[in-house]
Design a protein around this motif. Structure first.
Motif, mmCIF file in Angstrom:
data_model
loop_
_atom_site.group_PDB
_atom_site.id
_atom_site.type_symbol
_atom_site.label_atom_id
_atom_site.label_comp_id
_atom_site.label_asym_id
_atom_site.label_seq_id
_atom_site.Cartn_x
_atom_site.Cartn_y
_atom_site.Cartn_z
ATOM 1 N N CYS A 265 8.183 -1.960 -6.028
ATOM 2 C CA CYS A 265 8.059 -1.127 -4.829
ATOM 3 C C CYS A 265 9.377 -1.108 -4.065
ATOM 4 O O CYS A 265 9.979 -2.157 -3.803
ATOM 5 C CB CYS A 265 6.939 -1.673 -3.946
ATOM 6 S SG CYS A 265 6.761 -0.811 -2.365
ATOM 7 N N LEU A 266 9.838 0.080 -3.691
ATOM 8 C CA LEU A 266 11.089 0.216 -2.945
ATOM 9 C C LEU A 266 10.949 -0.258 -1.503
ATOM 10 O O LEU A 266 11.951 -0.537 -0.844
ATOM 11 C CB LEU A 266 11.552 1.674 -2.972
ATOM 12 C CG LEU A 266 12.016 2.212 -4.331
ATOM 13 C CD1 LEU A 266 12.280 3.712 -4.242
ATOM 14 C CD2 LEU A 266 13.273 1.475 -4.781
ATOM 15 N N GLN A 267 9.728 -0.364 -1.008
ATOM 16 C CA GLN A 267 9.508 -0.781 0.374
ATOM 17 C C GLN A 267 9.466 -2.292 0.520
ATOM 18 O O GLN A 267 10.035 -2.850 1.462
ATOM 19 C CB GLN A 267 8.198 -0.182 0.894
ATOM 20 C CG GLN A 267 8.155 1.330 0.880
ATOM 21 C CD GLN A 267 9.164 1.957 1.813
ATOM 22 O OE1 GLN A 267 9.263 1.581 2.983
ATOM 23 N NE2 GLN A 267 9.928 2.912 1.305
ATOM 24 N N GLY B 250 0.784 -1.230 0.000
ATOM 25 C CA GLY B 250 0.000 0.000 0.000
ATOM 26 C C GLY B 250 0.813 1.276 0.000
ATOM 27 O O GLY B 250 0.250 2.374 0.013
ATOM 28 N N HIS B 251 2.144 1.161 -0.005
ATOM 29 C CA HIS B 251 2.999 2.358 0.007
ATOM 30 C C HIS B 251 2.731 3.209 -1.235
ATOM 31 O O HIS B 251 2.606 2.680 -2.348
ATOM 32 C CB HIS B 251 4.472 1.952 0.060
ATOM 33 C CG HIS B 251 5.410 3.119 0.074
ATOM 34 N ND1 HIS B 251 5.537 3.958 1.154
ATOM 35 C CD2 HIS B 251 6.263 3.594 -0.890
ATOM 36 C CE1 HIS B 251 6.428 4.892 0.885
ATOM 37 N NE2 HIS B 251 6.881 4.697 -0.346
ATOM 38 N N ARG B 252 2.665 4.533 -1.044
ATOM 39 C CA ARG B 252 2.386 5.437 -2.151
ATOM 40 C C ARG B 252 3.582 6.340 -2.438
ATOM 41 O O ARG B 252 4.254 6.801 -1.509
ATOM 42 C CB ARG B 252 1.149 6.291 -1.861
ATOM 43 C CG ARG B 252 -0.159 5.547 -2.084
ATOM 44 C CD ARG B 252 -1.359 6.343 -1.647
ATOM 45 N NE ARG B 252 -2.602 5.752 -2.119
ATOM 46 C CZ ARG B 252 -3.175 4.676 -1.599
ATOM 47 N NH1 ARG B 252 -2.594 4.073 -0.562
ATOM 48 N NH2 ARG B 252 -4.300 4.198 -2.096
ATOM 49 N N THR B 253 3.811 6.587 -3.715
ATOM 50 C CA THR B 253 4.828 7.522 -4.159
ATOM 51 C C THR B 253 4.202 8.419 -5.226
ATOM 52 O O THR B 253 3.057 8.215 -5.626
ATOM 53 C CB THR B 253 6.052 6.795 -4.765
ATOM 54 O OG1 THR B 253 5.611 5.973 -5.865
ATOM 55 C CG2 THR B 253 6.723 5.913 -3.735
ATOM 56 N N THR B 254 4.963 9.396 -5.679
ATOM 57 C CA THR B 254 4.444 10.275 -6.714
ATOM 58 C C THR B 254 4.731 9.688 -8.097
ATOM 59 O O THR B 254 5.675 8.921 -8.287
ATOM 60 C CB THR B 254 5.078 11.673 -6.632
ATOM 61 O OG1 THR B 254 6.464 11.588 -6.993
ATOM 62 C CG2 THR B 254 4.948 12.251 -5.227
#
Length: 269
Positions: free
Chosen positions: A177-179, A130-134
């Motif tokens: 995803c980087l996370q 669910g991590h969000r980035t631009t």
């Protein structure tokens, strides 16, 4: 002129309008719409959630086209239709704006009360954690992994897409995803995907408080918009529409204006 006067009177008769907007609101900003005047697809139908989630090849094609198309979307600026609706809100005449668009142009024009039914392309989310980035960060990563693709250009297609089909997408690299290393997707509702329940309920609550509905630039061919017009009529609310061509809700409108959105709403400016 009679239609224009009727629209003006409709707007001034209602103190709490729910404004429901679609792709036709943004075409004057250079963003392509999906359907022709008969309500049929202008090009191949957009990618579905099922295809994006189920096919690595589909994801490569999507992100490659998006790498090119995102540059077109970044250049888009609000047009007079967006500004007219922001003015209507500033006059205290709107209950809320519910938009099917994912371009963020209502907010750029100054509208504050906006629900983005289908999300916004400016964000990217991980389908696992669910991590969000631009989207700008995603663009940097896409270009770093695929430097040769930065030189490509193509005609813009709806919602940050580009007509780039004469290419081999098999070698295109899509970042994770980087996370958590999970699969990334634009933070929008694809065709075939459900609108989050809380978002839908919030929009419907604004409809219940409204005393009328103004549809701007939508053919209402998809259920996400059509359900609001149907519910409005069921509860005795009048609905006016500014849209070109055939609409799924033509038999439900109190008033329909077949003119470009910015022209029809010019009296608000």
């Amino acid at each position: 002129m009679q239609q224009q006067d009727a629209l003006r009177h409709f707007v001034h008769r209602h103190r709490r309008l729910l404004v429901l907007t679609g792709a036709g609101c943004s075409t004057a900003s250079g963003i392509q719409d999906y359907r022709d005047l008969n309500g049929d697809w202008k090009r191949a139908s957009p990618i579905t959630w099922q295809a994006f989630m189920g096919s690595d090849a589909a994801r490569r094609r999507y992100w490659a086209r998006s790498l090119v198309g995102w540059r077109h979307l970044l250049r888009a600026r609000p047009n007079d239709a967006h500004r007219a609706l922001a003015r209507l809100e500033a006059m205290g005449r709107t209950e809320h704006v519910v938009t099917q668009n994912v371009d963020g142009l209502h907010q750029a024009a100054g509208s504050l009360g906006v629900i983005e039914l289908h999300g916004r392309l400016a964000r990217v989310c991980c389908t696992v954690c669910g991590h969000r980035t631009t989207r700008l960060e995603m663009q940097d990563r896409l270009e770093q992994l695929n430097p040769a693709w930065s030189r490509f250009d193509a005609d813009s297609a709806p919602d940050g897409d580009a007509d780039l089909d004469a290419q081999d997408f098999s070698g295109f690299a899509v970042p994770d995803c980087l996370q958590c290393g999970g699969l990334l997707k634009p933070d929008i509702v694809f065709f075939g995907e459900d609108i989050p329940g809380a978002r839908k309920a919030r929009a419907m609550a604004h409809l219940e408080r409204a005393d009328g509905v103004l549809v701007v630039g939508s053919s209402l061919m998809v259920p996400s918009g059509y359900r609001f017009v149907r519910r409005a009529v069921e509860t005795g609310k009048q609905v006016a529409a500014v849209t070109l061509g055939r609409s799924r809700a033509d038999d439900l409108f109190t008033l329909k204006i077949s003119r470009p959105c910015a022209q029809a709403l010019a009296f608000l400016l």
